[in-house]
Design a protein around this motif. Sequence first.
Motif, PDB file in Angstrom:
ATOM      1  N   PRO A 211       8.561  11.083   7.034  1.00  0.00           N
ATOM      2  CA  PRO A 211       7.200  11.038   6.486  1.00  0.00           C
ATOM      3  C   PRO A 211       6.134  11.149   7.573  1.00  0.00           C
ATOM      4  CG  PRO A 211       8.118   8.839   6.610  1.00  0.00           C
ATOM      5  CD  PRO A 211       9.225   9.768   7.015  1.00  0.00           C
ATOM      6  N   ASP A 212       4.975  11.643   7.186  1.00  0.00           N
ATOM      7  CA  ASP A 212       3.837  11.656   8.110  1.00  0.00           C
ATOM      8  C   ASP A 212       3.203  10.274   8.213  1.00  0.00           C
ATOM      9  OD1 ASP A 212       4.071  14.384   8.718  1.00  0.00           O
ATOM     10  OD2 ASP A 212       2.947  14.935   6.918  1.00  0.00           O
ATOM     11  N   VAL A 213       3.189   9.560   7.104  1.00  0.00           N
ATOM     12  CA  VAL A 213       2.715   8.176   7.064  1.00  0.00           C
ATOM     13  C   VAL A 213       3.683   7.372   6.208  1.00  0.00           C
ATOM     14  CG1 VAL A 213       0.279   8.746   7.428  1.00  0.00           C
ATOM     15  CG2 VAL A 213       1.197   8.630   5.106  1.00  0.00           C
ATOM     16  N   VAL A 214       3.725   6.065   6.439  1.00  0.00           N
ATOM     17  CA  VAL A 214       4.662   5.187   5.736  1.00  0.00           C
ATOM     18  C   VAL A 214       3.898   4.084   5.024  1.00  0.00           C
ATOM     19  CG1 VAL A 214       6.657   3.659   5.972  1.00  0.00           C
ATOM     20  CG2 VAL A 214       6.427   5.653   7.464  1.00  0.00           C
ATOM     21  N   GLY A 215       4.158   3.953   3.737  1.00  0.00           N
ATOM     22  CA  GLY A 215       3.523   2.896   2.958  1.00  0.00           C
ATOM     23  C   GLY A 215       4.390   1.657   2.879  1.00  0.00           C
ATOM     24  N   PRO A 216       4.000   0.680   2.056  1.00  0.00           N
ATOM     25  CA  PRO A 216       4.783  -0.561   1.925  1.00  0.00           C
ATOM     26  C   PRO A 216       6.212  -0.274   1.453  1.00  0.00           C
ATOM     27  CG  PRO A 216       2.616  -0.780   0.903  1.00  0.00           C
ATOM     28  CD  PRO A 216       2.775   0.672   1.237  1.00  0.00           C
ATOM     29  N   GLY A 217       7.182  -0.822   2.148  1.00  0.00           N
ATOM     30  CA  GLY A 217       8.573  -0.661   1.749  1.00  0.00           C
ATOM     31  C   GLY A 217       9.229   0.610   2.219  1.00  0.00           C
ATOM     32  N   GLY A 218       8.492   1.468   2.935  1.00  0.00           N
ATOM     33  CA  GLY A 218       9.093   2.687   3.463  1.00  0.00           C
ATOM     34  C   GLY A 218       9.020   3.857   2.505  1.00  0.00           C
TER      35      GLY A 218
ATOM     36  N   PRO B 113      12.913   6.720  -1.372  1.00  0.00           N
ATOM     37  CA  PRO B 113      14.344   6.444  -1.522  1.00  0.00           C
ATOM     38  C   PRO B 113      14.713   5.017  -1.135  1.00  0.00           C
ATOM     39  CG  PRO B 113      14.012   8.536  -0.404  1.00  0.00           C
ATOM     40  CD  PRO B 113      12.674   7.880  -0.501  1.00  0.00           C
ATOM     41  N   GLU B 114      14.140   4.529  -0.063  1.00  0.00           N
ATOM     42  CA  GLU B 114      14.472   3.186   0.397  1.00  0.00           C
ATOM     43  C   GLU B 114      14.019   2.133  -0.606  1.00  0.00           C
ATOM     44  OE1 GLU B 114      13.822   5.456   4.453  1.00  0.00           O
ATOM     45  OE2 GLU B 114      12.303   3.984   3.867  1.00  0.00           O
ATOM     46  N   ARG B 115      12.834   2.315  -1.152  1.00  0.00           N
ATOM     47  CA  ARG B 115      12.341   1.359  -2.146  1.00  0.00           C
ATOM     48  C   ARG B 115      13.214   1.374  -3.401  1.00  0.00           C
ATOM     49  NH1 ARG B 115       7.504   4.040  -0.846  1.00  0.00           N
ATOM     50  NH2 ARG B 115       7.377   4.918  -2.956  1.00  0.00           N
ATOM     51  N   LEU B 116      13.700   2.545  -3.773  1.00  0.00           N
ATOM     52  CA  LEU B 116      14.457   2.673  -5.023  1.00  0.00           C
ATOM     53  C   LEU B 116      15.880   2.142  -4.923  1.00  0.00           C
ATOM     54  CD1 LEU B 116      13.241   6.228  -6.095  1.00  0.00           C
ATOM     55  CD2 LEU B 116      12.731   4.067  -7.254  1.00  0.00           C
ATOM     56  N   VAL B 117      16.521   2.283  -3.757  1.00  0.00           N
ATOM     57  CA  VAL B 117      17.933   1.887  -3.679  1.00  0.00           C
ATOM     58  C   VAL B 117      18.124   0.431  -3.263  1.00  0.00           C
ATOM     59  CG1 VAL B 117      18.646   4.247  -3.190  1.00  0.00           C
ATOM     60  CG2 VAL B 117      18.298   2.660  -1.282  1.00  0.00           C
ATOM     61  N   ARG B 118      17.146  -0.187  -2.642  1.00  0.00           N
ATOM     62  CA  ARG B 118      17.346  -1.562  -2.174  1.00  0.00           C
ATOM     63  C   ARG B 118      17.753  -2.522  -3.292  1.00  0.00           C
ATOM     64  NH1 ARG B 118      12.538  -0.751   1.261  1.00  0.00           N
ATOM     65  NH2 ARG B 118      13.293  -0.311   3.373  1.00  0.00           N
ATOM     66  N   PRO B 119      17.153  -2.442  -4.486  1.00  0.00           N
ATOM     67  CA  PRO B 119      17.553  -3.384  -5.531  1.00  0.00           C
ATOM     68  C   PRO B 119      19.031  -3.306  -5.903  1.00  0.00           C
ATOM     69  CG  PRO B 119      15.454  -2.369  -6.095  1.00  0.00           C
ATOM     70  CD  PRO B 119      15.991  -1.629  -4.910  1.00  0.00           C
TER      71      PRO B 119
ATOM     72  N   VAL C 145      12.382   4.114   7.239  1.00  0.00           N
ATOM     73  CA  VAL C 145      12.262   5.187   8.224  1.00  0.00           C
ATOM     74  C   VAL C 145      10.798   5.301   8.651  1.00  0.00           C
ATOM     75  CG1 VAL C 145      12.526   7.661   8.625  1.00  0.00           C
ATOM     76  CG2 VAL C 145      14.218   6.416   7.242  1.00  0.00           C
ATOM     77  N   PRO C 146      10.521   5.268   9.939  1.00  0.00           N
ATOM     78  CA  PRO C 146       9.133   5.374  10.389  1.00  0.00           C
ATOM     79  C   PRO C 146       8.617   6.811  10.324  1.00  0.00           C
ATOM     80  CG  PRO C 146      10.583   5.186  12.266  1.00  0.00           C
ATOM     81  CD  PRO C 146      11.451   5.041  11.045  1.00  0.00           C
ATOM     82  N   ALA C 147       7.358   6.975  10.650  1.00  0.00           N
ATOM     83  CA  ALA C 147       6.733   8.287  10.605  1.00  0.00           C
ATOM     84  C   ALA C 147       7.360   9.239  11.623  1.00  0.00           C
ATOM     85  CB  ALA C 147       5.231   8.155  10.877  1.00  0.00           C
ATOM     86  N   ARG C 148       7.256  10.529  11.306  1.00  0.00           N
ATOM     87  CA  ARG C 148       7.822  11.562  12.176  1.00  0.00           C
ATOM     88  C   ARG C 148       7.320  11.423  13.614  1.00  0.00           C
ATOM     89  NH1 ARG C 148      10.123  16.511  11.741  1.00  0.00           N
ATOM     90  NH2 ARG C 148      10.091  16.429   9.464  1.00  0.00           N
ATOM     91  N   ALA C 149       6.043  11.117  13.786  1.00  0.00           N
ATOM     92  CA  ALA C 149       5.493  10.992  15.145  1.00  0.00           C
ATOM     93  C   ALA C 149       6.193   9.893  15.924  1.00  0.00           C
ATOM     94  CB  ALA C 149       3.992  10.720  15.070  1.00  0.00           C
ATOM     95  N   ALA C 150       6.607   8.816  15.256  1.00  0.00           N
ATOM     96  CA  ALA C 150       7.321   7.745  15.940  1.00  0.00           C
ATOM     97  C   ALA C 150       8.726   8.189  16.325  1.00  0.00           C
ATOM     98  CB  ALA C 150       7.382   6.508  15.047  1.00  0.00           C
TER      99      ALA C 150
ATOM    100  N   LEU D  44       2.779   2.067  14.342  1.00  0.00           N
ATOM    101  CA  LEU D  44       1.677   1.198  13.951  1.00  0.00           C
ATOM    102  C   LEU D  44       0.506   1.999  13.393  1.00  0.00           C
ATOM    103  CD1 LEU D  44       1.660  -1.361  16.905  1.00  0.00           C
ATOM    104  CD2 LEU D  44       1.978  -1.923  14.492  1.00  0.00           C
ATOM    105  N   ALA D  45       0.238   3.137  14.011  1.00  0.00           N
ATOM    106  CA  ALA D  45      -0.910   3.957  13.609  1.00  0.00           C
ATOM    107  C   ALA D  45      -0.679   4.689  12.302  1.00  0.00           C
ATOM    108  CB  ALA D  45      -1.238   4.958  14.714  1.00  0.00           C
ATOM    109  N   ARG D  46       0.589   4.801  11.898  1.00  0.00           N
ATOM    110  CA  ARG D  46       0.907   5.631  10.722  1.00  0.00           C
ATOM    111  C   ARG D  46       1.660   4.865   9.648  1.00  0.00           C
ATOM    112  NH1 ARG D  46       0.749   8.435  15.306  1.00  0.00           N
ATOM    113  NH2 ARG D  46      -0.213  10.496  15.327  1.00  0.00           N
ATOM    114  N   SER D  47       1.449   3.553   9.579  1.00  0.00           N
ATOM    115  CA  SER D  47       2.075   2.744   8.538  1.00  0.00           C
ATOM    116  C   SER D  47       1.059   1.777   7.955  1.00  0.00           C
ATOM    117  CB  SER D  47       3.275   1.967   9.099  1.00  0.00           C
ATOM    118  OG  SER D  47       2.899   1.130  10.170  1.00  0.00           O
ATOM    119  N   ASP D  48       1.234   1.484   6.666  1.00  0.00           N
ATOM    120  CA  ASP D  48       0.341   0.565   5.961  1.00  0.00           C
ATOM    121  C   ASP D  48       1.194  -0.311   5.028  1.00  0.00           C
ATOM    122  OD1 ASP D  48      -1.784  -0.754   4.839  1.00  0.00           O
ATOM    123  OD2 ASP D  48      -2.292   0.869   3.447  1.00  0.00           O
ATOM    124  N   PRO D  49       1.356  -1.586   5.378  1.00  0.00           N
ATOM    125  CA  PRO D  49       0.764  -2.306   6.514  1.00  0.00           C
ATOM    126  C   PRO D  49       1.375  -1.846   7.839  1.00  0.00           C
ATOM    127  CG  PRO D  49       2.365  -3.688   5.400  1.00  0.00           C
ATOM    128  CD  PRO D  49       2.215  -2.472   4.561  1.00  0.00           C
TER     129      PRO D  49
END
Length: 239
Positions: free
Chosen positions: A55-62, A65-71, A83-88, A102-107
Motif C-alpha cells: 500500500p501507499d498508505v496504511v490505515g487502522p489494522g493494516g 486482507p489482514e483485517r479480514l482474516v484475523r478474526p 504490511v507497511p507502506a511501500r516506501a517503508a 510513521l509518515a504513511r500510516s494512520d494511526p
Amino acid sequence: MTVVAGVDGCPAGWIAVLRDLADGTATVRVVARLADLIATDDPAMIAVDMPIGLPDVVGPGGRAPERLVRPKLGMRQSSVFSVPARAAVYAEDYPAACAAALARSDPPRRVSKQCFHLFPKMRELDGLLRARPDLVERVRESHPEVAFAVLAGAPVTLPKKVKSRPNPDGLDERRRFLAGRGYAWDFLAAPPPRGAGPDDLLDAAVCALVAERVLAGDAVSHPAPPERDGAGLPIAIWT
C-alpha cells in the motif's frame, strides 16, 4: 503433469513444497530466489507466504486482507502482521523504514524488527511480479495459520515455536492435519532441506493445498475481489 507449489521464506531463501496433482505426491526443495523455482519447476499455481501488493498508505489494522482474516485465528490474531507502506519496505535501513512507516500510516506506526527482516523477500517478490506481469495470476498470497484455520474449521491451538525454538507439540498438531489431507507422515516429519526449519516445511505444505484449491477454483480471496496497489498488483490473502 500439473504441479502446484506452496512457498515460504526461510533462512536460505525460499522453501517450496511441490504437489503433483496427478497422484498427490509431494517433494520439497530450497531455492535462493523465487525466479529459480519458476524457471526449473514452472508450477501451474504458487501460493506464497509473503505479502503481495504494497500500500501507499496504511490505515487502522493494516491492509484489507489482514483485517479480514484475523478474526479467523481467534486468540492468535497477532500472527497476521500489518504490511507497511511501500516506501517503508524499500527504505535503506531500519530508521528510514520506521520514518517512512510513521509518515504513511494512520494511526502512525513504526516497523517491527521482525517485519523489517522480511523486507528483502518482500522486495524480491514485488520486483518479480512487477517485472513479470504474466506471473501475477499464478502467484497468490496466502498465510499458513489462516490456511490451517480455514481448512480445519478452527484455528490451530498450539504455537509452532516457543521462545524462538520449534515446539514439537505444535508441529505435530499441524502434521496431523496435513496427514489427513494427503501428505505422507514420513514426508512431513523428515528433516527439512538445509537452510530451512521444520515449521517452514509445514507452512509451505499447507500453502500448497491453497495453491491446489486456487487452481481448481475452490479458493476464496480476502477481500473478494482483490484490491490493487499503486503498481497494479492484487492485494488479497487466499484461503
